[in-house]
Design a protein around this motif. Structure first.
Motif, PDB file in Angstrom:
ATOM      1  N   ASP A  31       0.845  -1.198   0.000  1.00 51.97           N
ATOM      2  CA  ASP A  31       0.000   0.000   0.000  1.00 51.97           C
ATOM      3  C   ASP A  31       0.877   1.243   0.000  1.00 51.97           C
ATOM      4  N   VAL A  32       0.986   1.859  -1.170  1.00 56.42           N
ATOM      5  CA  VAL A  32       1.753   3.098  -1.329  1.00 56.42           C
ATOM      6  C   VAL A  32       0.787   4.150  -1.875  1.00 56.42           C
ATOM      7  N   SER A  33      -0.370   4.224  -1.274  1.00 60.17           N
ATOM      8  CA  SER A  33      -1.406   5.133  -1.750  1.00 60.17           C
ATOM      9  C   SER A  33      -1.413   6.463  -1.006  1.00 60.17           C
ATOM     10  N   HIS A  34      -0.541   6.606  -0.029  1.00 57.55           N
ATOM     11  CA  HIS A  34      -0.436   7.843   0.752  1.00 57.55           C
ATOM     12  C   HIS A  34       1.029   8.253   0.835  1.00 57.55           C
ATOM     13  N   ALA A  35       1.253   9.542   0.949  1.00 56.98           N
ATOM     14  CA  ALA A  35       2.606  10.024   1.233  1.00 56.98           C
ATOM     15  C   ALA A  35       2.810   9.956   2.746  1.00 56.98           C
ATOM     16  N   ILE A  36       4.035   9.774   3.156  1.00 58.53           N
ATOM     17  CA  ILE A  36       4.334   9.626   4.581  1.00 58.53           C
ATOM     18  C   ILE A  36       4.322  10.977   5.303  1.00 58.53           C
ATOM     19  N   HIS A  37       4.877  12.010   4.657  1.00 56.35           N
ATOM     20  CA  HIS A  37       5.063  13.315   5.314  1.00 56.35           C
ATOM     21  C   HIS A  37       4.197  14.426   4.737  1.00 56.35           C
ATOM     22  N   VAL A  38       3.552  14.197   3.605  1.00 54.49           N
ATOM     23  CA  VAL A  38       2.880  15.261   2.864  1.00 54.49           C
ATOM     24  C   VAL A  38       1.444  14.868   2.548  1.00 54.49           C
ATOM     25  N   ARG A  39       0.503  15.716   2.930  1.00 52.68           N
ATOM     26  CA  ARG A  39      -0.867  15.500   2.467  1.00 52.68           C
ATOM     27  C   ARG A  39      -0.906  15.878   0.992  1.00 52.68           C
ATOM     28  N   THR A  40      -1.608  15.096   0.198  1.00 55.35           N
ATOM     29  CA  THR A  40      -1.667  15.335  -1.236  1.00 55.35           C
ATOM     30  C   THR A  40      -3.109  15.512  -1.688  1.00 55.35           C
ATOM     31  N   ILE A  41      -3.259  16.011  -2.914  1.00 58.45           N
ATOM     32  CA  ILE A  41      -4.595  16.118  -3.503  1.00 58.45           C
ATOM     33  C   ILE A  41      -4.545  15.583  -4.923  1.00 58.45           C
ATOM     34  N   ARG A  42      -5.657  15.041  -5.338  1.00 54.76           N
ATOM     35  CA  ARG A  42      -5.819  14.569  -6.716  1.00 54.76           C
ATOM     36  C   ARG A  42      -6.550  15.644  -7.494  1.00 54.76           C
ATOM     37  N   ALA A  43      -6.253  15.754  -8.780  1.00 58.76           N
ATOM     38  CA  ALA A  43      -6.872  16.771  -9.628  1.00 58.76           C
ATOM     39  C   ALA A  43      -8.395  16.618  -9.676  1.00 58.76           C
ATOM     40  N   ASP A  44      -8.869  15.372  -9.608  1.00 61.60           N
ATOM     41  CA  ASP A  44     -10.311  15.145  -9.677  1.00 61.60           C
ATOM     42  C   ASP A  44     -11.022  15.347  -8.341  1.00 61.60           C
ATOM     43  N   ARG A  45     -10.257  15.555  -7.258  1.00 57.23           N
ATOM     44  CA  ARG A  45     -10.849  15.797  -5.927  1.00 57.23           C
ATOM     45  C   ARG A  45     -10.058  16.890  -5.194  1.00 57.23           C
ATOM     46  N   PRO A  46     -10.037  18.113  -5.713  1.00 59.95           N
ATOM     47  CA  PRO A  46      -9.178  19.161  -5.149  1.00 59.95           C
ATOM     48  C   PRO A  46      -9.542  19.600  -3.722  1.00 59.95           C
ATOM     49  N   LYS A  47     -10.746  19.317  -3.286  1.00 61.32           N
ATOM     50  CA  LYS A  47     -11.156  19.735  -1.935  1.00 61.32           C
ATOM     51  C   LYS A  47     -11.126  18.578  -0.948  1.00 61.32           C
ATOM     52  N   ASP A  48     -10.521  17.471  -1.348  1.00 61.48           N
ATOM     53  CA  ASP A  48     -10.495  16.270  -0.516  1.00 61.48           C
ATOM     54  C   ASP A  48      -9.044  15.802  -0.340  1.00 61.48           C
ATOM     55  N   PRO A  49      -8.283  16.471   0.551  1.00 62.42           N
ATOM     56  CA  PRO A  49      -6.874  16.079   0.714  1.00 62.42           C
ATOM     57  C   PRO A  49      -6.732  14.656   1.250  1.00 62.42           C
ATOM     58  N   ILE A  50      -5.685  13.999   0.805  1.00 65.45           N
ATOM     59  CA  ILE A  50      -5.406  12.619   1.201  1.00 65.45           C
ATOM     60  C   ILE A  50      -4.478  12.654   2.414  1.00 65.45           C
ATOM     61  N   ILE A  51      -4.822  11.921   3.436  1.00 61.38           N
ATOM     62  CA  ILE A  51      -4.062  11.921   4.685  1.00 61.38           C
ATOM     63  C   ILE A  51      -2.656  11.345   4.479  1.00 61.38           C
ATOM     64  N   THR A  52      -1.785  11.629   5.431  1.00 67.57           N
ATOM     65  CA  THR A  52      -0.465  11.003   5.441  1.00 67.57           C
ATOM     66  C   THR A  52      -0.579   9.648   6.123  1.00 67.57           C
ATOM     67  N   LYS A  53       0.239   8.713   5.666  1.00 71.40           N
ATOM     68  CA  LYS A  53       0.207   7.370   6.239  1.00 71.40           C
ATOM     69  C   LYS A  53       1.463   6.639   5.792  1.00 71.40           C
ATOM     70  N   PRO A  54       2.059   5.840   6.656  1.00 79.02           N
ATOM     71  CA  PRO A  54       3.247   5.073   6.251  1.00 79.02           C
ATOM     72  C   PRO A  54       2.921   4.036   5.178  1.00 79.02           C
ATOM     73  N   ILE A  55       3.942   3.615   4.474  1.00 76.76           N
ATOM     74  CA  ILE A  55       3.829   2.492   3.547  1.00 76.76           C
ATOM     75  C   ILE A  55       3.570   1.243   4.388  1.00 76.76           C
ATOM     76  N   GLU A  56       2.621   0.416   3.982  1.00 74.62           N
ATOM     77  CA  GLU A  56       2.319  -0.794   4.737  1.00 74.62           C
ATOM     78  C   GLU A  56       1.872  -1.898   3.795  1.00 74.62           C
ATOM     79  N   LEU A  57       1.679  -3.066   4.362  1.00 80.35           N
ATOM     80  CA  LEU A  57       1.155  -4.197   3.608  1.00 80.35           C
ATOM     81  C   LEU A  57      -0.311  -4.400   3.964  1.00 80.35           C
ATOM     82  N   ASP A  58      -1.129  -4.533   2.954  1.00 76.57           N
ATOM     83  CA  ASP A  58      -2.526  -4.937   3.126  1.00 76.57           C
ATOM     84  C   ASP A  58      -2.625  -6.333   2.539  1.00 76.57           C
ATOM     85  N   CYS A  59      -3.030  -7.273   3.348  1.00 71.17           N
ATOM     86  CA  CYS A  59      -3.073  -8.667   2.901  1.00 71.17           C
ATOM     87  C   CYS A  59      -4.494  -9.204   3.015  1.00 71.17           C
ATOM     88  N   GLN A  60      -4.800 -10.143   2.153  1.00 74.57           N
ATOM     89  CA  GLN A  60      -6.055 -10.862   2.234  1.00 74.57           C
ATOM     90  C   GLN A  60      -5.736 -12.318   2.522  1.00 74.57           C
TER      91      GLN A  60
END
Length: 193
Positions: A31-60
């Motif tokens: 899971d590398v869907s978040h930056a660790i130190h920087v909140r980011t935004i996507r062009a299609d959701r400019p008012k919905d910043p993405i939280i910071t979160k460490p790189i981790e493993l999501d397993c099923q």
């Protein structure tokens, strides 16, 4: 998925192999869907910043084994000792099994069920994912580079291809990861709000 467990401790390849040994499948996603130190935004959701979160493993985890294999899996988890993330997972499964007030041979279905279980591993070693040794320029390496940006300026200075590479990656081995799902359509930018 029927359950979710966030497991503390460092996951190793040898521990992950226990799942297969005792009749479970384990699909590992980086899971590398978040930056660790920087909140980011996507062009299609400019008012919905993405939280910071460490790189981790999501397993099923999905069961294919028998009740005997499940019991063996629990014993193997507990034998790893308290430093292992699987030790605590085994304890949690035992506790949940005791709550259902069924004999051990019936607890497998009650606790695991027929569904998949989500496991999160915030810590893992290089036998699982050697993040510093990924081939430069691959989507997974770009996503790790973006996730590790130290600040907003460093994130925005990355090439657009790097900033649009974040997401989930299926593990083939500790050095090879393939994108899971579609890539984001446009590069992210640092959120400065």
């Amino acid at each position: 998925m029927s359950g979710q467990y966030r497991l503390v401790g460092t996951l190793t390849e040898a521990q992950a192999d226990l799942f297969y040994e005792f009749g479970f499948s384990l699909n590992i996603l980086l899971d590398v869907s978040h930056a660790i130190h920087v909140r980011t935004i996507r062009a299609d959701r400019p008012k919905d910043p993405i939280i910071t979160k460490p790189i981790e493993l999501d397993c099923q985890m999905e069961k294919f084994g028998t009740t005997q294999k499940y019991t063996g899996f629990l014993k193997a988890c507990l034998a790893l000792g308290a430093a292992s993330p699987l030790y605590n997972f085994g304890k949690q499964l035992q506790t949940e099994g005791a709550k259902v007030d069924l004999p051990p041979n019936k607890q497998l279905e009650a606790v695991i069920g027929k569904s998949k279980i989500k496991l999160e591993f915030p810590d893992f070693d290089t036998s699982i994912a050697a993040l510093d040794q990924l081939v430069a320029g691959t989507e997974a390496a770009n996503a790790v580079l973006a996730a590790r940006a130290a600040n907003e300026d460093a994130f925005d200075d990355l090439l657009p291809a790097v900033r649009s590479s974040m997401g989930m990656f299926v593990r083939k081995n500790n050095l090879q990861f393939k994108r899971h799902g579609a890539a984001e359509g446009a590069p992210r930018t640092a959120y400065r709000g």
